[in-house]
Design a protein around this motif. Sequence first.
Motif, mmCIF file in Angstrom:
data_model
loop_
_atom_site.group_PDB
_atom_site.id
_atom_site.type_symbol
_atom_site.label_atom_id
_atom_site.label_comp_id
_atom_site.label_asym_id
_atom_site.label_seq_id
_atom_site.Cartn_x
_atom_site.Cartn_y
_atom_site.Cartn_z
ATOM 1 N N THR A 6 0.850 -1.197 0.000
ATOM 2 C CA THR A 6 0.000 0.000 0.000
ATOM 3 C C THR A 6 0.885 1.246 0.000
ATOM 4 O O THR A 6 2.067 1.176 0.328
ATOM 5 N N GLY A 7 0.297 2.379 -0.352
ATOM 6 C CA GLY A 7 1.061 3.636 -0.364
ATOM 7 C C GLY A 7 2.187 3.611 -1.371
ATOM 8 O O GLY A 7 3.291 4.113 -1.127
ATOM 9 N N ALA A 8 1.914 3.034 -2.536
ATOM 10 C CA ALA A 8 2.967 2.777 -3.531
ATOM 11 C C ALA A 8 3.638 4.038 -4.075
ATOM 12 O O ALA A 8 4.756 3.969 -4.575
ATOM 13 N N ASN A 9 2.988 5.192 -3.970
ATOM 14 C CA ASN A 9 3.574 6.432 -4.497
ATOM 15 C C ASN A 9 4.424 7.184 -3.485
ATOM 16 O O ASN A 9 5.055 8.182 -3.813
ATOM 17 N N GLY A 10 4.424 6.718 -2.224
ATOM 18 C CA GLY A 10 5.281 7.346 -1.213
ATOM 19 C C GLY A 10 6.727 6.930 -1.414
ATOM 20 O O GLY A 10 7.025 6.056 -2.227
ATOM 21 N N GLN A 11 7.638 7.539 -0.643
ATOM 22 C CA GLN A 11 9.055 7.227 -0.891
ATOM 23 C C GLN A 11 9.420 5.787 -0.534
ATOM 24 O O GLN A 11 10.228 5.160 -1.213
ATOM 25 N N LEU A 12 8.792 5.220 0.497
ATOM 26 C CA LEU A 12 9.074 3.818 0.814
ATOM 27 C C LEU A 12 8.425 2.887 -0.210
ATOM 28 O O LEU A 12 9.036 1.899 -0.636
ATOM 29 N N GLY A 13 7.217 3.220 -0.636
ATOM 30 C CA GLY A 13 6.547 2.446 -1.688
ATOM 31 C C GLY A 13 7.356 2.441 -2.974
ATOM 32 O O GLY A 13 7.533 1.393 -3.617
ATOM 33 N N GLN A 14 7.901 3.608 -3.336
ATOM 34 C CA GLN A 14 8.725 3.706 -4.545
ATOM 35 C C GLN A 14 10.054 2.963 -4.369
ATOM 36 O O GLN A 14 10.571 2.377 -5.322
ATOM 37 N N SER A 15 10.582 2.971 -3.145
ATOM 38 C CA SER A 15 11.826 2.240 -2.877
ATOM 39 C C SER A 15 11.607 0.731 -3.004
ATOM 40 O O SER A 15 12.466 0.007 -3.501
ATOM 41 N N LEU A 16 10.431 0.264 -2.569
ATOM 42 C CA LEU A 16 10.093 -1.153 -2.739
ATOM 43 C C LEU A 16 9.957 -1.505 -4.221
ATOM 44 O O LEU A 16 10.391 -2.579 -4.653
ATOM 45 N N ALA A 193 14.999 -4.529 4.064
ATOM 46 C CA ALA A 193 14.743 -5.194 5.344
ATOM 47 C C ALA A 193 13.321 -5.755 5.388
ATOM 48 O O ALA A 193 13.102 -6.883 5.846
ATOM 49 N N LEU A 194 12.364 -4.977 4.888
ATOM 50 C CA LEU A 194 10.963 -5.424 4.885
ATOM 51 C C LEU A 194 10.793 -6.680 4.019
ATOM 52 O O LEU A 194 10.110 -7.628 4.420
ATOM 53 N N VAL A 195 11.446 -6.699 2.864
ATOM 54 C CA VAL A 195 11.337 -7.859 1.973
ATOM 55 C C VAL A 195 12.079 -9.055 2.572
ATOM 56 O O VAL A 195 11.623 -10.198 2.448
ATOM 57 N N GLN A 196 13.192 -8.796 3.251
ATOM 58 C CA GLN A 196 13.913 -9.893 3.906
ATOM 59 C C GLN A 196 13.048 -10.541 5.001
ATOM 60 O O GLN A 196 13.110 -11.760 5.211
#
Length: 284
Positions: A6-16, A193-196
């Motif tokens: 969720t929040g794909a347009n935020g900086q963390l969403g874009q980093s993912l 880290a989140l994906v790990q």
Amino acid sequence: MVVLVTGANGQLGQSLQFIAEKYSQIDFVFCDSKALDITQKTGIESVFNKIKPDFCINTAAYTAVDKAETETEKAEAINATGVKNLAEVCKEFKTQLIHVSTDFVFDGTKKTPYTEEDIPNPKSVYGQTKLDGEKAVQAVLEDYFIIRTSWVYSQFGANFMKTMLRLGAERDSLSVVNDQIGTPTNAVDLAEALVQIVVFVSQHPTHKVSGIYNFSNEGSCSWFDFAQKIFENNTINIDLQPIPTSSYPTPAQRPKYSVLDKTKIKLVFGIAIKGWEESLSNCF
């Protein structure tokens, strides 16, 4: 394995999104607030019904810290009610929730790094709404992951680093607060880290590892130190002056000290964490 972000347009969403192609075993589904508004529970259910996610990484948040002091209802709707909606739908669909929280849940009165066991005591509306979101997750779900982070920056979205680069190009001199201590976090490192965590949990389904975790880069500094390193990395010559918080009043109170202890996340998931200065250099 399907992972909804969720929040794909935020900086963390874009980093993912930036790192997603490295993980061929994961089918990422990225939803911005138009595709998935977490304040609308029926909309969340509709999306979950279509994609049946195994994991949901919630990066959707109201992050305008100072505006939150006056836009209280909006901040609460996204950071607390929206998170509760998401947790309830995750429970309904047996989806594992990974929710991103903040160092702002602490009051900043400690002198040593905050652990996951320290009692939150937010001093701002933003911090309180994020804590309310954490509590909602804990009330709804037995198994959950709450990841607290700090001072997030990246090449994406709006953040302190990009603001400094803009001001560095516009001005000859600048004053930055030097008595608030924390740790800058490269959003790409946080995304990794989140994906790990997703990969670890999927590979070890019987391990009981849910709960609250801290993640930031290693080390600590002031906002002044952070700005200085940004300018050094980009060979920007500017007259940079340190000032106390009292000389730069803001609507929202910031924690004076919010360094996070990362021992738990390193031990449980074997995550290696870079120093903030190295990670900042990597960003450029």
